[in-house]
Design a protein around this motif. Sequence first.
Motif, PDB file in Angstrom:
ATOM      1  N   GLU A 135      -4.394   2.759   6.843  1.00 50.99           N
ATOM      2  CA  GLU A 135      -4.577   1.830   5.726  1.00 50.99           C
ATOM      3  C   GLU A 135      -5.423   2.427   4.612  1.00 50.99           C
ATOM      4  O   GLU A 135      -5.619   1.807   3.573  1.00 50.99           O
ATOM      5  CB  GLU A 135      -5.236   0.552   6.239  1.00 50.99           C
ATOM      6  CG  GLU A 135      -4.389  -0.156   7.267  1.00 50.99           C
ATOM      7  CD  GLU A 135      -5.189  -1.068   8.170  1.00 50.99           C
ATOM      8  OE1 GLU A 135      -6.427  -1.101   8.079  1.00 50.99           O
ATOM      9  OE2 GLU A 135      -4.549  -1.753   8.981  1.00 50.99           O
ATOM     10  N   THR A 136      -5.968   3.612   4.841  1.00 49.79           N
ATOM     11  CA  THR A 136      -6.892   4.213   3.886  1.00 49.79           C
ATOM     12  C   THR A 136      -6.960   5.712   4.104  1.00 49.79           C
ATOM     13  O   THR A 136      -6.600   6.207   5.171  1.00 49.79           O
ATOM     14  CB  THR A 136      -8.304   3.593   4.060  1.00 49.79           C
ATOM     15  OG1 THR A 136      -9.195   4.190   3.127  1.00 49.79           O
ATOM     16  CG2 THR A 136      -8.833   3.805   5.470  1.00 49.79           C
ATOM     17  N   LEU A 196      -5.670  14.275   7.934  1.00 49.84           N
ATOM     18  CA  LEU A 196      -4.968  13.519   6.900  1.00 49.84           C
ATOM     19  C   LEU A 196      -3.896  14.447   6.346  1.00 49.84           C
ATOM     20  O   LEU A 196      -4.191  15.595   5.995  1.00 49.84           O
ATOM     21  CB  LEU A 196      -5.924  13.082   5.795  1.00 49.84           C
ATOM     22  CG  LEU A 196      -7.022  12.104   6.218  1.00 49.84           C
ATOM     23  CD1 LEU A 196      -7.967  11.827   5.057  1.00 49.84           C
ATOM     24  CD2 LEU A 196      -6.423  10.813   6.738  1.00 49.84           C
ATOM     25  N   TYR A 197      -2.652  13.972   6.278  1.00 52.43           N
ATOM     26  CA  TYR A 197      -1.582  14.871   5.858  1.00 52.43           C
ATOM     27  C   TYR A 197      -0.512  14.140   5.063  1.00 52.43           C
ATOM     28  O   TYR A 197      -0.344  12.934   5.150  1.00 52.43           O
ATOM     29  CB  TYR A 197      -0.948  15.572   7.061  1.00 52.43           C
ATOM     30  CG  TYR A 197      -0.152  14.666   7.978  1.00 52.43           C
ATOM     31  CD1 TYR A 197       1.227  14.549   7.838  1.00 52.43           C
ATOM     32  CD2 TYR A 197      -0.770  13.941   8.985  1.00 52.43           C
ATOM     33  CE1 TYR A 197       1.969  13.735   8.670  1.00 52.43           C
ATOM     34  CE2 TYR A 197      -0.037  13.117   9.828  1.00 52.43           C
ATOM     35  CZ  TYR A 197       1.327  13.020   9.669  1.00 52.43           C
ATOM     36  OH  TYR A 197       2.054  12.202  10.502  1.00 52.43           O
ATOM     37  N   ARG A 226       0.802  -1.216   0.000  1.00 53.29           N
ATOM     38  CA  ARG A 226       0.000   0.000   0.000  1.00 53.29           C
ATOM     39  C   ARG A 226       0.838   1.271   0.000  1.00 53.29           C
ATOM     40  O   ARG A 226       0.294   2.360   0.040  1.00 53.29           O
ATOM     41  CB  ARG A 226      -0.944  -0.003   1.194  1.00 53.29           C
ATOM     42  CG  ARG A 226      -2.031  -1.057   1.021  1.00 53.29           C
ATOM     43  CD  ARG A 226      -2.908  -1.070   2.197  1.00 53.29           C
ATOM     44  NE  ARG A 226      -2.093  -1.520   3.317  1.00 53.29           N
ATOM     45  CZ  ARG A 226      -2.564  -1.807   4.508  1.00 53.29           C
ATOM     46  NH1 ARG A 226      -3.817  -1.674   4.755  1.00 53.29           N
ATOM     47  NH2 ARG A 226      -1.768  -2.218   5.469  1.00 53.29           N
ATOM     48  N   ILE A 227       2.151   1.146  -0.030  1.00 52.38           N
ATOM     49  CA  ILE A 227       3.041   2.301  -0.171  1.00 52.38           C
ATOM     50  C   ILE A 227       3.971   2.013  -1.333  1.00 52.38           C
ATOM     51  O   ILE A 227       4.553   0.944  -1.418  1.00 52.38           O
ATOM     52  CB  ILE A 227       3.899   2.547   1.082  1.00 52.38           C
ATOM     53  CG1 ILE A 227       3.034   2.865   2.289  1.00 52.38           C
ATOM     54  CG2 ILE A 227       4.885   3.676   0.838  1.00 52.38           C
ATOM     55  CD1 ILE A 227       3.837   3.033   3.564  1.00 52.38           C
ATOM     56  N   LEU A 233      -0.794   6.626   0.348  1.00 53.10           N
ATOM     57  CA  LEU A 233      -1.802   7.024   1.317  1.00 53.10           C
ATOM     58  C   LEU A 233      -1.251   8.114   2.221  1.00 53.10           C
ATOM     59  O   LEU A 233      -0.065   8.156   2.513  1.00 53.10           O
ATOM     60  CB  LEU A 233      -2.227   5.821   2.146  1.00 53.10           C
ATOM     61  CG  LEU A 233      -2.900   4.711   1.366  1.00 53.10           C
ATOM     62  CD1 LEU A 233      -3.148   3.521   2.270  1.00 53.10           C
ATOM     63  CD2 LEU A 233      -4.197   5.190   0.751  1.00 53.10           C
ATOM     64  N   LYS A 234      -2.146   8.976   2.661  1.00 53.76           N
ATOM     65  CA  LYS A 234      -1.743  10.033   3.578  1.00 53.76           C
ATOM     66  C   LYS A 234      -1.553   9.462   4.968  1.00 53.76           C
ATOM     67  O   LYS A 234      -2.094   8.413   5.302  1.00 53.76           O
ATOM     68  CB  LYS A 234      -2.805  11.125   3.601  1.00 53.76           C
ATOM     69  CG  LYS A 234      -2.916  11.850   2.274  1.00 53.76           C
ATOM     70  CD  LYS A 234      -3.822  13.034   2.366  1.00 53.76           C
ATOM     71  CE  LYS A 234      -3.786  13.766   1.036  1.00 53.76           C
ATOM     72  NZ  LYS A 234      -4.237  15.121   1.154  1.00 53.76           N
ATOM     73  N   SER A 235      -0.792  10.164   5.760  1.00 50.74           N
ATOM     74  CA  SER A 235      -0.654   9.806   7.165  1.00 50.74           C
ATOM     75  C   SER A 235      -1.857  10.373   7.909  1.00 50.74           C
ATOM     76  O   SER A 235      -2.587  11.210   7.379  1.00 50.74           O
ATOM     77  CB  SER A 235       0.644  10.375   7.729  1.00 50.74           C
ATOM     78  OG  SER A 235       1.748   9.757   7.100  1.00 50.74           O
TER      79      SER A 235
END
Length: 186
Positions: A118-119, A150-151, A63-64, A73-75
């Motif tokens: 995860e999303t 979300l960043y 997923r990365i 995906l954002k952190s």
Amino acid sequence: MNSIQIKNNRILYYGNTAGYVEKGKAIVDPLFQADELKSYLIEKQGLDVEWRDGVFARLAEGRIDPEGNTQILKSCRVWQLRPDVDPMMKFIGYDELLEHFGEPDPDNYRVVYDGEAETNDLEALFAKFNLDHPPGYEGHSLSMSDVIELYDASGSTFHYVDRFGFKEVSFQPQEQELYQGPEMNM
């Protein structure tokens, strides 16, 4: 075989994909936090090191992609009201908050989680932080009045957990020391 290697922007530590390199920084799962790895990344590779929860799982599941070939995906940070704020501010909907207290004030909040998710889907994150808290999560189950951030390198978006769904809010915390888990007093 070398015990630590970097191949295709992936950090391999004794054969395990421990993290990745992105814009001159090593993003590494704290599961692999060791002086040997830290020293290698800083002294031999000249990288800044950021220990970020969930990296190992996301890399293992594909997923990365540090190469940018797929969406990264954002952190995620979860902000919850500090214990010392007015109890009437807690667990209320956005409209009620506005009516009685005004916009959410970052000074009233603290970070209870900062790591990989995860999303980017807010509903899935809501379920995750209610049913299956990730390692490093130090808050109560996600509830109304909490804020999900979300960043990534391009910036942050903030989402107030409302009665039904989420309300994107302007929530610009001042630079502060982020919550790093329980402190130990001796």
